[in-house]
Design a protein around this motif. Structure first.
Motif, PDB file in Angstrom:
ATOM      1  N   THR A 121      -6.162 -11.395   0.447  1.00 54.80           N
ATOM      2  CA  THR A 121      -4.893 -11.226   1.143  1.00 54.80           C
ATOM      3  C   THR A 121      -4.006 -12.434   0.885  1.00 54.80           C
ATOM      4  OG1 THR A 121      -6.006 -12.066   3.093  1.00 54.80           O
ATOM      5  CG2 THR A 121      -5.693  -9.694   2.963  1.00 54.80           C
ATOM      6  N   SER A 125      -1.257 -12.986   2.843  1.00 50.92           N
ATOM      7  CA  SER A 125      -0.659 -13.392   4.102  1.00 50.92           C
ATOM      8  C   SER A 125      -1.411 -12.684   5.215  1.00 50.92           C
ATOM      9  CB  SER A 125       0.819 -13.001   4.138  1.00 50.92           C
ATOM     10  OG  SER A 125       1.289 -13.046   5.477  1.00 50.92           O
ATOM     11  N   SER A 126      -1.488 -13.333   6.376  1.00 52.02           N
ATOM     12  CA  SER A 126      -2.212 -12.703   7.479  1.00 52.02           C
ATOM     13  C   SER A 126      -1.390 -11.555   8.065  1.00 52.02           C
ATOM     14  CB  SER A 126      -2.521 -13.731   8.565  1.00 52.02           C
ATOM     15  OG  SER A 126      -1.334 -14.404   8.902  1.00 52.02           O
ATOM     16  N   ASP A 127      -0.063 -11.602   7.826  1.00 52.64           N
ATOM     17  CA  ASP A 127       0.785 -10.510   8.281  1.00 52.64           C
ATOM     18  C   ASP A 127       0.698  -9.375   7.262  1.00 52.64           C
ATOM     19  OD1 ASP A 127       2.833  -9.081   9.668  1.00 52.64           O
ATOM     20  OD2 ASP A 127       4.207  -9.725   8.083  1.00 52.64           O
ATOM     21  N   SER A 128       0.314  -8.190   7.724  1.00 51.28           N
ATOM     22  CA  SER A 128       0.013  -7.087   6.811  1.00 51.28           C
ATOM     23  C   SER A 128       1.225  -6.714   5.949  1.00 51.28           C
ATOM     24  CB  SER A 128      -0.476  -5.891   7.625  1.00 51.28           C
ATOM     25  OG  SER A 128      -0.094  -4.705   7.027  1.00 51.28           O
ATOM     26  N   SER A 129       2.415  -6.682   6.573  1.00 54.20           N
ATOM     27  CA  SER A 129       3.610  -6.286   5.826  1.00 54.20           C
ATOM     28  C   SER A 129       3.950  -7.315   4.742  1.00 54.20           C
ATOM     29  CB  SER A 129       4.771  -6.116   6.801  1.00 54.20           C
ATOM     30  OG  SER A 129       5.974  -5.997   6.121  1.00 54.20           O
ATOM     31  N   THR A 130       3.848  -8.605   5.103  1.00 54.70           N
ATOM     32  CA  THR A 130       4.121  -9.660   4.124  1.00 54.70           C
ATOM     33  C   THR A 130       3.096  -9.619   2.995  1.00 54.70           C
ATOM     34  OG1 THR A 130       4.763 -10.958   6.042  1.00 54.70           O
ATOM     35  CG2 THR A 130       4.689 -12.106   3.942  1.00 54.70           C
ATOM     36  N   ASN A 131       1.839  -9.358   3.366  1.00 52.43           N
ATOM     37  CA  ASN A 131       0.782  -9.252   2.372  1.00 52.43           C
ATOM     38  C   ASN A 131       1.111  -8.162   1.357  1.00 52.43           C
ATOM     39  OD1 ASN A 131      -1.817  -9.387   1.132  1.00 52.43           O
ATOM     40  ND2 ASN A 131      -2.459  -7.648   2.390  1.00 52.43           N
TER      41      ASN A 131
END
Lengths: 297, 227
Positions: B87, B89-95
């Motif tokens: 991954t 980023s821990s933010d799913s959308s940013t990932n």
């Protein structure tokens, strides 16, 4: 690749040594990257035999990969034929002497070239249902084929136009001089010569078309990508190996098509049948350039 | 006749549509930048005196150019992100945004490389010979003499690639990242597939691509190398 050899001298002893060192260093770096990738995959257990074993089984090929490939080829072949007809009609339409044919043809071609193919596919899939009060249902296959036809047909229309414009004017003047009418000049003189000139561009566009059938994934058309990245991984949990195998299938088909395009281009360059040189795929609207576009879509 | 003339959904969802197109613009600009950098590195590899680098560049270009973009993006999103758990980023959308951007860049870079290589071929051999004659090394002559001219002669094709990239961002829909095409898809679900919605989005993409086209056409003329 004519200039690349000009970029550096014929190497002397020091340059040879330096080149060898560079070769060694870059080989080490590339092998290192390869090692990291392979190691990463291995750490996640992607080389487990049971993930790859399905691709050695006849039934996986017979029930999933081959039917997927057939569905891909069917969609690609039908759209290719329809796109060629569409391209011929609108390409000639844009060259018409009558403004009432020429101008609308221009709008159609520019419109379908300017919008993303996926929007077109969604529209073809959803609009008839809504407009008919949800009695008409467009199959995914039809949506993919119609979308591919309209988009690639518009690109091919530009190729046709460029091909015909590439035939020197004297040719059609000679045709008129011996008493042919417009239709005869087009059919007997311009089209045969233009076909030779535009064959490479047409084949390159076929590679684009074949790759774009993969958009069928988005609307659940069951083609190669759908079998390869949805159904096989659903059964065996082997998404990464499956993606690798499927991409190899795509690459193999497209390399063959690309090879055909290169052969055709070489032949039409050598050909004495027409003074028209090979034409390139058209640039996007408003972009005029001397170097050919490279068929990304 | 709602399917033909009702433009109200476009007005109702105007904010969402703008968010979608803003995401399209962000994806396009970021992938355009990354693919330009990667493509330049690739073309340097492909004309370098080191056979290993040449081979690596050629393999990369042929693999990426002949793989459907849908597959590339799915491999990034389903494969690298979801299956292998890499991954960004821990933010799913940013990932998903970054994986989609990387996928688009990796794919586009192959085409940028091919365009630049065509550009290098338009630089007269005498230029490279002159560069060598004054003692420039391979890297220097590529950087100071050949590439600047090559770039100026492929501005128009690069513009075409940027336009194709703008249209290709629609395929990011497979990454579940919200951009204009997925907003349209959602609106088709909510309001039905109507002509006005389609026209609205088609118009939106034209607003993005047509000025790009004319800008690059103008730049190409302005910056053309006179020979």
């Amino acid at each position: 690749m004519s200039t690349s050899s000009v970029l550096y001298d014929v190497p002397g002893p020091r340059a040879r040594l330096r080149n060898n060192v560079l070769t060694l260093v870059s080989a080490v770096v590339i092998l290192g990257i390869g090692y990291i990738v392979v190691r990463g995959l291995a750490d996640k257990g992607q080389f487990a035999g049971k993930l790859w074993e399905p691709f050695l089984r006849g039934d996986v090929w017979a029930n999933q990969i081959i039917p997927g490939l057939l569905a891909t080829v069917q969609a690609a072949a039908l759209s290719a034929v329809l796109a060629l007809i569409f391209g011929m009609v609108f390409g000639l339409g844009r060259l018409s002497d009558h403004a009432w044919i020429r101008v609308p043809s221009g709008w159609v071609v520019e419109f379908f070239r300017a919008i993303p193919l996926l929007l077109l596919i969604f529209f073809v899939q959803f609009f008839p249902a809504t407009a008919s009060g949800y009695t008409v249902n467009v199959p995914a296959f039809a949506a993919v084929v119609i979308g591919l036809t309209l988009y690639n047909g518009s690109v091919l229309a530009e190729v046709f136009r460029a091909g015909i414009l590439a035939v020197p004017r004297g040719q059609s003047e000679a045709g008129y001089a011996i008493g042919l009418r417009k239709g005869g000049v087009m059919r007997l003189i311009l089209l045969p010569q233009a076909t030779t000139a535009m064959m490479p561009a047409i084949v390159s566009q076929m590679v684009v078309l074949l790759k774009d059938t993969a958009l069928g994934w988005v609307i659940a058309y069951e083609e190669l990508l759908n079998f390869g990245l949805k159904q096989i991984p659903a059964n065996f949990g082997n998404l990464i190996p499956s993606a690798i195998v499927i991409s190899l299938v795509y690459i193999a088909i497209n390399l063959v098509l690309g090879y055909v395009a290169i052969r055709l281009e070489r032949r039409s360059r050598r050909s004495r049948r027409t003074p028209a040189g090979p034409v390139a795929a058209p640039a996007a609207a408003g972009v005029g350039g001397a170097t050919p576009g490279s068929g990304m879509e | 006749m709602d399917a033909f003339f009702d433009f109200s959904p476009l007005a109702e969802q105007f904010g969402t549509i703008l968010v979608g197109f803003w995401a399209t613009i962000r994806l396009t600009l970021m992938s355009g930048l990354l693919s330009l950098i990667l493509g330049t590195i690739l073309v340097a590899m492909r004309v370098s005196p080191t056979p290993v680098l040449r081979a690596a560049g050629t393999i990369y270009v042929n693999v990426l150019r002949n793989t459907p973009l849908t597959l590339v993006l799915l491999l990034c999103v389903l494969g690298l992100s979801d299956t292998l758990q890499y991954t960004l980023s821990s933010d799913s959308s940013t990932n998903y945004y970054w994986w989609a951007t990387l996928g688009l860049s990796a794919y586009t870079a192959a085409f940028v490389c091919e365009s630049l290589r065509a550009g290098i071929n338009t630089v007269p051999a005498g230029q490279a010979e002159a560069a060598r004659a004054i003692g420039l090394t391979f890297t220097q002559s590529l950087r100071l003499v050949v590439l600047p001219q090559a770039f100026r002669s492929v501005i128009a094709p690069l513009g075409s690639l940027l336009i194709a990239l703008t249209k290709n961002t629609t395929i990011v829909i497979v990454a579940g990242y919200i951009e204009a095409a997925s907003v349209m898809r959602q609106m088709f679900d909510d309001y039905g597939g109507t002509l006005p919605i389609f026209i609205g989005f088609a118009f939106g993409y034209m607003v993005l691509t047509l000025p790009t086209g004319y800008l690059f056409g103008w730049l190409a003329k302005r910056l053309a190398v006179s020979r």
